[in-house]
Design a protein around this motif. Structure first.
Motif, PDB file in Angstrom:
ATOM      1  N   HIS A  52       0.835  -1.060   0.097  1.00 50.81           N
ATOM      2  CA  HIS A  52      -0.113   0.077   0.065  1.00 50.81           C
ATOM      3  C   HIS A  52       0.971   1.264   0.099  1.00 50.81           C
ATOM      4  CE1 HIS A  52      -3.755   2.126   0.696  1.00 50.81           C
ATOM      5  NE2 HIS A  52      -3.115   2.866   1.661  1.00 50.81           N
ATOM      6  N   ASN A 114      -4.095  -6.155   3.816  1.00 49.32           N
ATOM      7  CA  ASN A 114      -5.061  -4.678   3.335  1.00 49.32           C
ATOM      8  C   ASN A 114      -4.892  -3.954   4.665  1.00 49.32           C
ATOM      9  OD1 ASN A 114      -6.277  -2.766   2.720  1.00 49.32           O
ATOM     10  ND2 ASN A 114      -7.951  -4.223   1.622  1.00 49.32           N
ATOM     11  N   MET A 141      -3.381 -10.211  -0.952  1.00 46.60           N
ATOM     12  CA  MET A 141      -3.204  -8.970  -2.033  1.00 46.60           C
ATOM     13  C   MET A 141      -2.462  -9.066  -2.985  1.00 46.60           C
ATOM     14  SD  MET A 141      -5.314  -6.900  -0.104  1.00 46.60           S
ATOM     15  CE  MET A 141      -4.725  -4.958  -0.644  1.00 46.60           C
TER      16      MET A 141
END
Length: 223
Positions: A52, A114, A141
């Motif tokens: 991320h 996540n 992910m």
């Protein structure tokens, strides 16, 4: 090649749906068992990573895109019946198996999670999110199996749309919407999607030209 070989090969191509059904059931089972097992093992990891980045923070959450996102679950089994020959069917099945196994291995060996707090919408859309999250843990992910399978499904239907420009354009748009939905549902980060598309591209490049050539297609031995 003897006549019996020709006959069996011709019969297989005349009725590829029989083998398509077998592949569809087998690879759907592989997905359910492999996905569930790899999720459980990844969830037990003490140090999951995350791809991320700040660019992912700019991606909005669009609850309605869960509908195109889940549409791939219906398109996937239907695609096994899109082939006119066993050779094409077997190549597709081999590629699907390859991306599934590669993703399962990645989920277990290098789990990624996540980091976002996922919203819970109301109504039917919210119910779909609840069912999806009950099946999968937020530790699957990278790479995106959804993106990899989507690329293979998108490519499989293109030959049928060659003579229909409008339908072909609509197909491109629909698949692009599904790809976008993988990030607007916050199921994946952008790096996951890039890795999934790269994995699907590698699968498409696999040299599977000899798949589907049965014994009847072999050249007779030279005397």
């Amino acid at each position: 090649m003897d006549s019996s070989g020709k006959g069996s090969a011709a019969q297989a191509d005349a009725e590829p749906w029989r083998e398509a059904l077998a592949w569809m059931l087998s690879l759907s089972l592989l997905f359910m068992l492999g996905y569930s097992a790899s999720n459980r093992m990844a969830a037990a990891s003490a140090h999951p990573a995350s791809w991320h980045g700040p660019w992912d923070a700019a991606v909005p959450f669009w609850a309605w895109t869960i509908w195109p996102y889940l549409a791939l679950n219906l398109m996937f089994p239907c695609t096994f019946f899109a082939f006119d020959t066993v050779r094409g069917l077997r190549a597709f099945a081999a590629r699907i198996a390859a991306v599934q196994l590669a993703c399962f291995a990645s989920f277990v060996l290098a789990p990624t999670f996540n980091v976002r707090t996922l919203p819970q919408p109301d109504g039917v859309t919210g119910m779909l999110f609840s069912q999806l999250r009950a099946f999968e843990q937020p530790v699957n992910m990278f790479p995106s199996l959804h993106a990899a399978v989507l690329l293979l499904v998108w490519r499989a239907w293109l030959p049928h749309l060659r003579a229909h420009p409008a339908a072909r354009l609509a197909w491109h748009g629909w698949c692009l919407l599904i790809l976008i939905s993988t990030v607007t549902t916050w199921q994946h980060d952008l790096a996951d999607i890039a890795a999934g598309l790269a994995l699907g591209g590698v699968a498409l490049a696999l040299p599977l030209g000899r798949l589907g050539k049965g014994a009847g297609n072999k050249k007779p031995a030279q005397p």
